[in-house]
Motif scaffolding. Structure first.
Motif, PDB file in Angstrom:
ATOM      1  N   ILE A   1      -0.715  42.829   2.391  1.00 41.87           N
ATOM      2  CA  ILE A   1      -0.075  44.049   2.295  1.00 41.87           C
ATOM      3  C   ILE A   1      -0.609  43.754   0.754  1.00 41.87           C
ATOM      4  CG2 ILE A   1       1.973  42.611   2.275  1.00 41.87           C
ATOM      5  CD1 ILE A   1       3.860  44.553   2.807  1.00 41.87           C
ATOM      6  N   LEU A   2      -0.414  45.020   0.139  1.00 44.33           N
ATOM      7  CA  LEU A   2       0.042  45.940  -1.395  1.00 44.33           C
ATOM      8  C   LEU A   2       1.113  45.149  -1.595  1.00 44.33           C
ATOM      9  CD1 LEU A   2      -3.108  48.299  -1.763  1.00 44.33           C
ATOM     10  CD2 LEU A   2      -2.694  45.698  -2.899  1.00 44.33           C
ATOM     11  N   LEU A   3       1.703  44.764  -2.065  1.00 45.32           N
ATOM     12  CA  LEU A   3       3.114  44.550  -3.268  1.00 45.32           C
ATOM     13  C   LEU A   3       3.353  45.108  -4.287  1.00 45.32           C
ATOM     14  CD1 LEU A   3       2.992  41.164  -1.800  1.00 45.32           C
ATOM     15  CD2 LEU A   3       4.622  42.794  -0.743  1.00 45.32           C
ATOM     16  N   LYS A   4       4.207  46.801  -4.134  1.00 42.99           N
ATOM     17  CA  LYS A   4       4.364  47.279  -4.877  1.00 42.99           C
ATOM     18  C   LYS A   4       5.294  47.074  -6.418  1.00 42.99           C
ATOM     19  CE  LYS A   4       1.804  51.294  -3.448  1.00 42.99           C
ATOM     20  NZ  LYS A   4       2.117  52.895  -3.855  1.00 42.99           N
ATOM     21  N   ASN A   5       5.267  46.489  -8.099  1.00 39.47           N
ATOM     22  CA  ASN A   5       6.884  46.626  -8.026  1.00 39.47           C
ATOM     23  C   ASN A   5       6.342  47.017 -10.175  1.00 39.47           C
ATOM     24  OD1 ASN A   5       7.494  44.018 -10.397  1.00 39.47           O
ATOM     25  ND2 ASN A   5       8.919  44.332  -8.433  1.00 39.47           N
ATOM     26  N   ASN A   6       7.151  47.785 -10.509  1.00 37.96           N
ATOM     27  CA  ASN A   6       7.419  48.698 -11.303  1.00 37.96           C
ATOM     28  C   ASN A   6       5.538  48.735 -11.666  1.00 37.96           C
ATOM     29  OD1 ASN A   6      10.083  48.026 -12.484  1.00 37.96           O
ATOM     30  ND2 ASN A   6       9.314  45.730 -12.856  1.00 37.96           N
ATOM     31  N   ALA A   7       5.287  49.718 -11.238  1.00 38.80           N
ATOM     32  CA  ALA A   7       3.976  50.414 -11.161  1.00 38.80           C
ATOM     33  C   ALA A   7       2.768  49.279 -11.036  1.00 38.80           C
ATOM     34  CB  ALA A   7       3.611  50.725 -12.405  1.00 38.80           C
ATOM     35  N   LEU A   8       3.086  47.825 -10.651  1.00 32.18           N
ATOM     36  CA  LEU A   8       2.137  47.055 -10.518  1.00 32.18           C
ATOM     37  C   LEU A   8       1.921  47.144  -8.859  1.00 32.18           C
ATOM     38  CD1 LEU A   8       2.676  44.300 -13.256  1.00 32.18           C
ATOM     39  CD2 LEU A   8       0.208  46.137 -13.711  1.00 32.18           C
ATOM     40  N   GLU A   9       0.337  46.577  -8.306  1.00 30.59           N
ATOM     41  CA  GLU A   9       0.231  46.020  -7.046  1.00 30.59           C
ATOM     42  C   GLU A   9      -0.235  44.976  -7.367  1.00 30.59           C
ATOM     43  OE1 GLU A   9      -2.632  48.569  -5.415  1.00 30.59           O
ATOM     44  OE2 GLU A   9      -1.386  50.389  -5.287  1.00 30.59           O
ATOM     45  N   PHE A  10       0.076  44.159  -6.362  1.00 31.37           N
ATOM     46  CA  PHE A  10       0.148  42.573  -5.723  1.00 31.37           C
ATOM     47  C   PHE A  10      -0.115  42.454  -4.420  1.00 31.37           C
ATOM     48  CE2 PHE A  10       3.480  43.021  -9.050  1.00 31.37           C
ATOM     49  CZ  PHE A  10       3.196  42.268  -9.948  1.00 31.37           C
ATOM     50  N   PRO A  11      -1.626  42.154  -4.479  1.00 34.14           N
ATOM     51  CA  PRO A  11      -2.066  42.065  -2.938  1.00 34.14           C
ATOM     52  C   PRO A  11      -1.163  40.234  -2.463  1.00 34.14           C
ATOM     53  CG  PRO A  11      -3.852  41.540  -4.885  1.00 34.14           C
ATOM     54  CD  PRO A  11      -2.775  41.741  -5.453  1.00 34.14           C
ATOM     55  N   LEU A  12      -1.290  40.243  -1.004  1.00 35.16           N
ATOM     56  CA  LEU A  12      -0.661  39.546  -1.014  1.00 35.16           C
ATOM     57  C   LEU A  12      -2.173  39.162   0.419  1.00 35.16           C
ATOM     58  CD1 LEU A  12       2.482  38.602   1.277  1.00 35.16           C
ATOM     59  CD2 LEU A  12       0.243  37.572   2.084  1.00 35.16           C
ATOM     60  N   TYR A  13      -2.788  37.748  -0.044  1.00 35.67           N
ATOM     61  CA  TYR A  13      -4.161  37.383   0.804  1.00 35.67           C
ATOM     62  C   TYR A  13      -4.148  36.481   2.222  1.00 35.67           C
ATOM     63  CZ  TYR A  13      -6.571  39.835  -2.994  1.00 35.67           C
ATOM     64  OH  TYR A  13      -7.382  40.982  -4.155  1.00 35.67           O
ATOM     65  N   SER A  14      -4.844  36.840   2.490  1.00 37.60           N
ATOM     66  CA  SER A  14      -4.732  35.265   3.400  1.00 37.60           C
ATOM     67  C   SER A  14      -6.593  35.214   3.694  1.00 37.60           C
ATOM     68  CB  SER A  14      -4.602  36.077   5.312  1.00 37.60           C
ATOM     69  OG  SER A  14      -5.008  36.731   5.933  1.00 37.60           O
ATOM     70  N   VAL A  15      -6.692  34.034   3.872  1.00 36.96           N
ATOM     71  CA  VAL A  15      -8.120  33.424   4.058  1.00 36.96           C
ATOM     72  C   VAL A  15      -8.352  32.443   5.281  1.00 36.96           C
ATOM     73  CG1 VAL A  15      -8.778  33.686   1.449  1.00 36.96           C
ATOM     74  CG2 VAL A  15      -7.710  32.378   2.419  1.00 36.96           C
ATOM     75  N   THR A  16      -9.477  32.400   6.082  1.00 34.91           N
ATOM     76  CA  THR A  16      -9.374  32.257   7.535  1.00 34.91           C
ATOM     77  C   THR A  16     -11.003  31.432   7.180  1.00 34.91           C
ATOM     78  OG1 THR A  16      -7.797  33.895   8.405  1.00 34.91           O
ATOM     79  CG2 THR A  16      -9.674  32.384   9.954  1.00 34.91           C
ATOM     80  N   LEU A  17     -10.871  30.385   7.688  1.00 35.78           N
ATOM     81  CA  LEU A  17     -11.701  29.637   7.556  1.00 35.78           C
ATOM     82  C   LEU A  17     -12.575  29.027   9.177  1.00 35.78           C
ATOM     83  CD1 LEU A  17     -12.298  27.266   4.900  1.00 35.78           C
ATOM     84  CD2 LEU A  17     -10.321  27.976   5.235  1.00 35.78           C
ATOM     85  N   GLY A  18     -13.222  28.271   9.550  1.00 34.30           N
ATOM     86  CA  GLY A  18     -13.663  27.151  10.472  1.00 34.30           C
ATOM     87  C   GLY A  18     -13.982  28.640  12.301  1.00 34.30           C
ATOM     88  N   SER A  19     -13.800  27.660  13.036  1.00 37.10           N
ATOM     89  CA  SER A  19     -14.161  28.270  13.935  1.00 37.10           C
ATOM     90  C   SER A  19     -13.338  29.638  14.043  1.00 37.10           C
ATOM     91  CB  SER A  19     -13.501  27.399  15.504  1.00 37.10           C
ATOM     92  OG  SER A  19     -13.941  27.946  16.806  1.00 37.10           O
ATOM     93  N   GLU A  20     -14.269  31.028  15.351  1.00 36.79           N
ATOM     94  CA  GLU A  20     -13.599  31.870  15.706  1.00 36.79           C
ATOM     95  C   GLU A  20     -13.592  31.700  17.341  1.00 36.79           C
ATOM     96  OE1 GLU A  20     -16.778  34.834  13.872  1.00 36.79           O
ATOM     97  OE2 GLU A  20     -16.596  34.438  12.032  1.00 36.79           O
ATOM     98  N   LYS A  21     -13.272  30.510  17.357  1.00 39.31           N
ATOM     99  CA  LYS A  21     -13.001  30.222  19.456  1.00 39.31           C
ATOM    100  C   LYS A  21     -11.504  30.993  19.458  1.00 39.31           C
ATOM    101  CE  LYS A  21     -16.589  27.243  20.246  1.00 39.31           C
ATOM    102  NZ  LYS A  21     -16.980  25.842  20.146  1.00 39.31           N
ATOM    103  N   PRO A  22     -10.560  31.788  20.500  1.00 32.59           N
ATOM    104  CA  PRO A  22      -9.655  32.218  20.628  1.00 32.59           C
ATOM    105  C   PRO A  22      -8.313  30.773  21.140  1.00 32.59           C
ATOM    106  CG  PRO A  22     -10.910  32.783  22.635  1.00 32.59           C
ATOM    107  CD  PRO A  22     -12.223  32.079  21.894  1.00 32.59           C
TER     108      PRO A  22
END
Length: 358
Positions: free
Chosen positions: A51-72
């Motif tokens: 999500i992009l969080l907006k505050n006082n005309a600035l945008e702050f990205p909330l990042y997730s990062v995933t690594l490792g297995s892609e098996k469900p």
């Protein structure tokens, strides 16, 4: 979003002006360091702007990062930090550990093999606007860990247990019948997408607080009654203590210290139960910041100093200090079948929990 789309996402583009990057480098270098890792190691991780969080005309990205297995069916470990913007050290520990992990993946065949059997999901900076503003709450003045729709079954500390008086006081929960804050909704979406559909999932949420010892807390926070899977927490505690008998962490339910309203991990635990997730174990690492204040009393006069080590060698020591714990949690998640209690052990561990905490 693919691995490479992150490189051209609007939030990264918006930060390319020299003035904004100087501002962010001064106020939230953790975000820039996370973005650097995302750009440098696209071969090892998948990054996503939740999500992009907006505050006082600035945008702050909330990042997730995933690594490792892609098996469900791969077991999953979720690691989060920076829920309270003033507690920067949690994000810094996670980002430093992620850096080490990514660099090792370039040459460590054992780690490569290990990560082929487990999924790691990291949200190192859950509250980027709060971190930018150097405050506990998010950009709306809401304490994200008092914001879930769950009320304590007992007395809570004045203000500190969560209140609805208004965002002008710390620990504000938000409006009574309002939607959860955008950061928490984004976290919930990650859980729905990558956690609740797994046969086993653990969480480690990194904080710092006013204590003299590092603590590993688990739910409940809203009631003193033992959580339904308390036997699994006892099994994990015993596994940790047998493996590392010289550790200095306290492993305990939060409720033996105080109750609070709106705890996110209480709320998500019951969501996991409603979705028949058999094994969901959220943990909070509460780093004892008084250890740093005691050695540098001048930190008392600096709000950030109450929650973060300010002296360089102590800061470096904290970044190293929790690597063993993080590696253990990864191994315990991957090998959960070897230590989860069976039916007979569950009864024994339930009794053990009563003698230890209840």
């Amino acid at each position: 979003m693919t691995r490479h789309e992150i490189l051209t996402s609007p939030d990264l583009t918006s930060l390319r002006t020299a003035e904004l990057r100087r501002d962010f480098k001064q106020k939230i270098p953790e975000l820039l360091e996370l973005e650097r890792l995302i750009r440098q190691y696209p071969q090892h991780l998948h990054a996503r702007t939740e999500i992009l969080l907006k505050n006082n005309a600035l945008e702050f990205p909330l990042y997730s990062v995933t690594l490792g297995s892609e098996k469900p069916d791969a077991p999953t470990l979720l690691l989060t930090g920076g829920m309270h913007g003033i507690e920067r050290i949690g994000s810094q520990v996670l980002i430093a550990w992620l850096h080490t992990l990514l660099e090792r993946l370039n040459w460590d065949e054992h780690l490569q093999q290990l990560l082929s059997h487990i999924q790691l999901v990291l949200l190192p900076i859950l509250n980027p606007a709060g971190m930018y503003l150097n405050q506990r709450a998010n950009g709306n003045g809401v304490d994200l860990n008092r914001n879930a729709p769950i009320d304590a079954e007992g007395r809570v500390p004045l203000l500190g247990g969560g209140h609805r008086l208004g965002p002008f006081l710390p620990w504000y929960r938000g409006r009574k019948r309002g939607q959860m804050e955008a950061e928490n909704i984004a976290l919930e979406q990650v859980l729905q997408r990558q956690i609740f559909n797994r046969p086993f999932a653990a969480v480690l949420d990194l904080h710092s607080g006013l204590g003299m010892q590092d603590r590993l807390w688990f739910p409940h926070a809203y009631r003193k009654k033992a959580i339904g899977n308390i036997a699994q927490y006892v099994a994990l505690k015993l596994l940790w203590e047998r493996t590392y008998p010289n550790h200095t962490y306290l492993f305990e339910p939060q409720s033996i210290h105080y109750l609070s309203h709106g705890d996110l991990w209480d709320y998500f635990y019951y969501q996991s139960r409603a979705q028949n997730q058999p094994h969901f174990l959220p943990l909070t690492l509460e780093m004892g910041s008084w250890m740093w204040v005691k050695k540098s009393p001048r930190q008392l006069f600096n709000m950030a100093g109450l929650f973060n080590p300010q002296i360089q060698h102590r800061h470096s020591r904290v970044l190293r200090r929790h690597i063993l714990l993080l590696d253990f949690i990864v191994a315990a998640t991957l090998n959960h079948k070897n230590w989860l209690p069976d039916e007979k052990q569950t009864g024994i561990f339930n009794q053990t929990a009563k003698s230890l905490w209840f």
